[in-house]
Design an enzyme around this catalytic site. Structure first.
Site, PDB file in Angstrom:
ATOM      1  N   ASP A  12       0.851  -1.187   0.000  1.00 52.05           N
ATOM      2  CA  ASP A  12       0.000   0.000   0.000  1.00 52.05           C
ATOM      3  C   ASP A  12       0.892   1.244   0.000  1.00 52.05           C
ATOM      4  O   ASP A  12       1.673   1.462   0.932  1.00 52.05           O
ATOM      5  CB  ASP A  12      -0.853  -0.054   1.277  1.00 52.05           C
ATOM      6  N   ASN A  26      -6.741  12.279 -11.481  1.00 51.08           N
ATOM      7  CA  ASN A  26      -7.425  12.632 -12.730  1.00 51.08           C
ATOM      8  C   ASN A  26      -7.266  14.136 -12.941  1.00 51.08           C
ATOM      9  O   ASN A  26      -6.846  14.859 -12.033  1.00 51.08           O
ATOM     10  CB  ASN A  26      -8.896  12.199 -12.717  1.00 51.08           C
ATOM     11  N   ASP A  36      -6.008   6.953  -5.598  1.00 50.08           N
ATOM     12  CA  ASP A  36      -6.362   8.356  -5.320  1.00 50.08           C
ATOM     13  C   ASP A  36      -7.212   8.428  -4.041  1.00 50.08           C
ATOM     14  O   ASP A  36      -6.924   9.225  -3.123  1.00 50.08           O
ATOM     15  CB  ASP A  36      -7.146   8.891  -6.539  1.00 50.08           C
ATOM     16  N   THR A 124      -3.263   1.614 -14.592  1.00 47.95           N
ATOM     17  CA  THR A 124      -3.547   0.177 -14.777  1.00 47.95           C
ATOM     18  C   THR A 124      -4.737  -0.322 -13.968  1.00 47.95           C
ATOM     19  O   THR A 124      -5.032  -1.519 -13.972  1.00 47.95           O
ATOM     20  CB  THR A 124      -2.320  -0.705 -14.428  1.00 47.95           C
TER      21      THR A 124
HETATM   22  N1  AR6 Z   1      -1.347   1.562  -3.014  1.00 47.81           N
HETATM   23  C1  AR6 Z   1      -0.732   1.291  -4.173  1.00 47.81           C
HETATM   24  N2  AR6 Z   1      -1.396   1.008  -5.315  1.00 47.81           N
HETATM   25  C2  AR6 Z   1      -2.750   0.999  -5.268  1.00 47.81           C
HETATM   26  C3  AR6 Z   1      -3.486   1.273  -4.093  1.00 47.81           C
HETATM   27  C4  AR6 Z   1      -2.724   1.573  -2.919  1.00 47.81           C
HETATM   28  N3  AR6 Z   1      -3.309   1.859  -1.758  1.00 47.81           N
HETATM   29  N4  AR6 Z   1      -4.816   1.175  -4.394  1.00 47.81           N
HETATM   30  C5  AR6 Z   1      -4.904   0.843  -5.705  1.00 47.81           C
HETATM   31  N5  AR6 Z   1      -3.658   0.708  -6.229  1.00 47.81           N
HETATM   32  P1  AR6 Z   1      -6.231   3.277 -10.015  1.00 47.81           P
HETATM   33  P2  AR6 Z   1      -5.852   4.657 -12.603  1.00 47.81           P
HETATM   34  C6  AR6 Z   1      -3.238   0.362  -7.591  1.00 47.81           C
HETATM   35  O1  AR6 Z   1      -7.549   2.747 -10.423  1.00 47.81           O
HETATM   36  O2  AR6 Z   1      -6.038   3.390 -13.335  1.00 47.81           O
HETATM   37  C7  AR6 Z   1      -9.221   7.279  -9.645  1.00 47.81           C
HETATM   38  O3  AR6 Z   1     -10.607   7.377  -9.461  1.00 47.81           O
HETATM   39  C8  AR6 Z   1      -4.172  -0.421  -8.470  1.00 47.81           C
HETATM   40  O4  AR6 Z   1      -4.084  -1.822  -8.175  1.00 47.81           O
HETATM   41  O5  AR6 Z   1      -6.061   3.792  -8.637  1.00 47.81           O
HETATM   42  O6  AR6 Z   1      -4.679   5.539 -12.954  1.00 47.81           O
HETATM   43  C9  AR6 Z   1      -8.605   8.604 -10.063  1.00 47.81           C
HETATM   44  O7  AR6 Z   1      -9.267   9.682  -9.455  1.00 47.81           O
HETATM   45  C10 AR6 Z   1      -3.622  -0.125  -9.854  1.00 47.81           C
HETATM   46  O8  AR6 Z   1      -2.548  -1.010 -10.171  1.00 47.81           O
HETATM   47  O9  AR6 Z   1      -5.744   4.492 -10.994  1.00 47.81           O
HETATM   48  C11 AR6 Z   1      -8.803   8.605 -11.545  1.00 47.81           C
HETATM   49  O10 AR6 Z   1     -10.084   9.069 -11.892  1.00 47.81           O
HETATM   50  C12 AR6 Z   1      -3.015   1.274  -9.695  1.00 47.81           C
HETATM   51  O11 AR6 Z   1      -3.034   1.568  -8.300  1.00 47.81           O
HETATM   52  C13 AR6 Z   1      -8.659   7.143 -11.912  1.00 47.81           C
HETATM   53  O12 AR6 Z   1      -8.966   6.406 -10.732  1.00 47.81           O
HETATM   54  C14 AR6 Z   1      -3.783   2.358 -10.423  1.00 47.81           C
HETATM   55  O13 AR6 Z   1      -5.172   2.122 -10.293  1.00 47.81           O
HETATM   56  C15 AR6 Z   1      -7.245   6.815 -12.294  1.00 47.81           C
HETATM   57  O14 AR6 Z   1      -7.187   5.496 -12.754  1.00 47.81           O
END
Ligand code: AR6
Length: 173
Positions: A12, A26, A36, A124
């Site tokens: 995390d 975003n 986020d 991702t």
């Molecule tokens: N620590 C590390 N990685 C994480 C955590 C954490 N606590 N939680 C999730 N991940 P995403 P995106 C990973 O969906 O695809 C949001 O609503 C997750 O497994 O967080 O860039 C924003 O506001 C994945 O591999 O971001 C945007 O609108 C990675 O973080 C949108 O999502 C990215 O997943 C961005 O989408």
């Protein structure tokens, strides 16, 4: 586990004791789900207040770019909010935008004289970028950017899901 300044951990990102954690934000900078949501949830309202001030001053953050705020209550004193692309099949410059999000994050960290930075696997999750392709782009972009940022001593890729962890371990072995 390491390659020059690069390392991978499974976990995390909100727990990382580094100078800056990168958020997969975003363009609106007003929070969301995924990492986020986790960063704003753990870091408290100071991060959102700083995002709102940036939004008021410059109207958000375009895809491929990044902005920096306080880390609020996080162990990391700074959060770099990077905006990765939504995956549309690869024909809308998604690769370049993803590389740019990583490069601009490193550039911002260097400008603020930071030494250690942790990245999530930008785009991702909710944004649907294919993981393997994203891992190749992320590692290459960070390596390129580090060549121009000698003050940065360590970059950690923090992989939350098992598949990303495996992909990064293979590439950084
Ligand atoms: N620590 C590390 N990685 C994480 C955590 C954490 N606590 N939680 C999730 N991940 P995403 P995106 C990973 O969906 O695809 C949001 O609503 C997750 O497994 O967080 O860039 C924003 O506001 C994945 O591999 O971001 C945007 O609108 C990675 O973080 C949108 O999502 C990215 O997943 C961005 O989408």
């Amino acid at each position: 586990m390491t390659g020059e300044h690069l390392q991978v951990v499974h976990g995390d990102i909100t727990r990382m004791e580094v100078d800056a954690v990168v958020n997969a934000a975003n363009s609106g900078l007003l929070g969301g789900g995924g990492v986020d949501g986790a960063i704003h949830g753990a870091g408290g309202p100071a991060i959102m207040a700083a995002c709102k001030a940036i939004r008021d001053a410059q109207g958000g953050c375009p895809t491929g770019e990044a902005v920096i705020t306080t880390g609020g209550l996080l162990p990391a004193p700074y959060v770099i909010h990077a905006v990765g692309p939504v995956w549309h099949g690869g024909s809308r410059d998604e690769d370049k935008q993803l590389a740019s999000a990583y490069r601009n994050s490193i550039r911002l960290a260097a400008e603020h004289h930071l030494r250690t930075v942790a990245f999530p696997n930008i785009s991702t999750g909710i944004y649907g970028f294919p993981r393997e392709r994203a891992a190749d782009i992320a590692i290459r972009a960070v390596r390129d950017a580090l060549a121009a940022a000698p003050g940065i001593e360590q970059v950690t890729f923090v992989c939350f899901d098992e598949e990303n962890y495996r992909l990064y371990r293979e590439r950084l072995a």
